[in-house]
Design an enzyme around this catalytic site. Structure first.
Site, PDB file in Angstrom:
ATOM      1  CE  LYS A 275      -4.417   1.123   0.324  1.00 51.53           C
ATOM      2  NZ  LYS A 275      -5.604   0.355  -0.092  1.00 51.53           N
TER       3      LYS A 275
ATOM      4  CG  ASP B  78      -7.364   3.378  -0.628  1.00 50.63           C
ATOM      5  OD1 ASP B  78      -7.834   2.238  -0.553  1.00 50.63           O
ATOM      6  OD2 ASP B  78      -7.424   4.181   0.328  1.00 50.63           O
TER       7      ASP B  78
END
Ligand code: NDP
Ligand code: 2IT
Length: 444
Positions: free
Chosen positions: A126, A166
């Site tokens: 991430k 995201d």
């Protein structure tokens, strides 16, 4: 102390001031107790939990760029490459002012298990930055994305690490970052997912997280004897996940009546008008007050409050820790029977425990929102074979992945004597695959 408690204490001590990361680790390790207990000496000797909770690599970098007034701005950029046991690192990039290392680590840790549950060959990672795209011009967003990618490009690649979107990162940001990657590396390759359809993107990726959430919710309800028809659904968020969750819920005959953004929330008792919501949020990038202006019966409230509305099904789709114990109590009081997480870790630990105690069917994000990353993996497959699949083909694959995830987590929970505990089921099923691959690959 048990091995699990030892490792948790070490994680807290070694990663100070990262409460979200501690929370994500705590939830997973608690679920794994039953598995670890069966072979504790072995796992301890191999330091498997220490390895699992320590990222393989963390990259942190400066992102300088120039705003429209000529002022130089500096942001913090991150990429946490958490675990590559089952495939190249895969996971989104978040651009939001709240981003810090602890948040990216929690998201990267969750991603490892989520990606394992998809059954596709993707490891977990991430990244992101404390950049706020809100109120910025397209030129400013491009300047930021180009600077961000100028550093990130040296750490990623189609077989190494494949970022996606995201919070705060959608089609526009992915486009700017892809352009800069291609320019620097002189390679037209599938290094990002969520790309536009004209340059290697996959059909259904835009809708995938929200649609996938509803496919899993539908299967969960079916297997527990609840008919979706006419069920009242409360949704939080008004971004990518929330919008397509609302769209699919309507297609399945349910009635979503709320949504929210960072300023307030909407209650629309006649059912959310998803076309209007898309116009306000995707096209105009405006506040939800604009939605209320165009819908007579819809009411806009400032602050938070979505969970005060009576519903059958609740779908938190905004951000972490947005549904607390007080909210959970209100949901149960209002007769809610199903909570499936579209966001990552939106429910606090106390709220989760309360919902489970009250026998609400509760599925955590790493299972329920895995449709987004699963479809990203399908985009990677299409890029590798230089072909594009039809909408129906991708949608069918997404649906069968989500149905499989539900049955895998249900089976894992039953196998370990915790029938109906889908959190434990998801953590255990995700863990077993990753740990087998890690052990096979030796001490790396
Ligand atoms: P978007 O940026 O598209 O939308 C986020 C929405 O949540 C917006 O409506 C935003 O409000 C609201 N929001 C964000 N942060 C806060 C906050 N701190 N307080 C209140 N509201 C907030 O993001 P996504 O829809 O992509 O992501 C939503 C969640 O889903 C995140 O937890 C993400 O990690 C998760 N997720 C996303 C996936 C994807 O494929 N995109 C896949 C799996 C999970 P505003 O409109 O005012 O900005
Ligand atoms: O949290 C997530 O799973 C995402 N933001 C999507 C990641 C991806 O690589 O598609």
């Amino acid at each position: 102390m048990s091995y699990v408690d030892d490792v948790y204490a070490q994680v807290v001590a070694k990663n100070p001031a990262q409460p979200e990361f501690h929370q994500a680790v705590r939830e997973v390790l608690d679920s794994l107790r039953v598995v670890i207990k069966k072979n504790e000496a072995h796992y301890r000797k191999q330091a498997l939990l220490e390895r699992l909770t320590t990222p393989e690599r963390i990259v942190m970098f400066r992102v300088p760029w120039v705003d429209d007034k000529g002022q130089v701005q500096v942001n913090n950029g991150f990429r946490v490459q958490f675990n590559s046991a089952i495939g190249p690192y895969k996971g989104g990039l978040r651009f939001h002012p709240s981003v810090n290392l602890g948040i990216i680590k929690f998201l990267g840790f969750e991603q490892v298990f989520k990606n394992s549950l998809t059954s596709l060959p993707i490891g977990g990672g991430k990244g992101g930055a404390d950049f706020d795209p809100k109120g910025r011009s397209d030129r400013e967003v491009m300047a930021f994305c180009q600077s961000f990618m100028t550093e990130l490009q040296r750490h990623i690649g189609p077989d190494t690490d494949v970022p996606a979107g995201d919070i705060g990162v959608g089609a526009r940001e992915i486009g700017f970052m892809y352009g800069q990657y291609k320019r620097i590396r002189n390679a037209y390759e599938g290094v990002l997912t969520g790309k536009g359809l004209t340059y290697g993107g996959s059909l259904v990726r835009t809708q995938a997280t929200g649609y996938g959430l509803l496919y899993l919710t539908q299967e969960l309800m079916k297997c527990n004897g609840i008919d979706p028809e006419g069920k009242i659904v409360t949704v939080s968020g008004a971004g990518n996940v929330a919008i397509y969750a609302i769209e699919k819920a309507i297609q399945l005959g349910m009635k979503p009546v709320t949504c929210s953004d960072s300023t307030g929330w909407i209650h629309d008792p006649e059912g959310i008008d998803v076309r209007l919501l898309r116009e306000v949020k995707e096209v105009k990038r405006a506040c939800l007050t604009e939605y209320a202006k165009k819908r007579k019966k819809a009411v806009y409230h400032e602050g938070r409050g979505v969970w005060s509305i009576k519903c059958d099904v609740a779908l938190p789709c905004a951000t972490q820790n947005e549904l607390d114990l007080k909210d959970a109590r209100q949901l149960v009081k209002g007769g809610c029977r199903v909570v499936c997480e579209g966001a990552n870790m939106p429910t606090t630990m106390e709220a989760t425990a309360y919902l489970q105690e009250k026998k609400v069917l509760f599925v955590c994000g790493k299972a329920a929102n895995a449709g987004g990353v699963a479809t990203s993996a399908l985009e990677m497959s299409q890029n590798s074979e230089r072909l594009s699949w039809s909408f129906d083909e991708v949608d069918q694959k997404l649906k069968s992945i989500m149905v499989n995830i539900y049955h895998n987590i249900d089976d894992a929970a039953k196998k370990y004597g915790m029938k109906g505990d889908y959190v434990a089921g998801a953590n255990i099923a995700g863990f077993l695959k990753v740990v087998e691959a890690m052990e096979a690959q030796g001490i790396v």
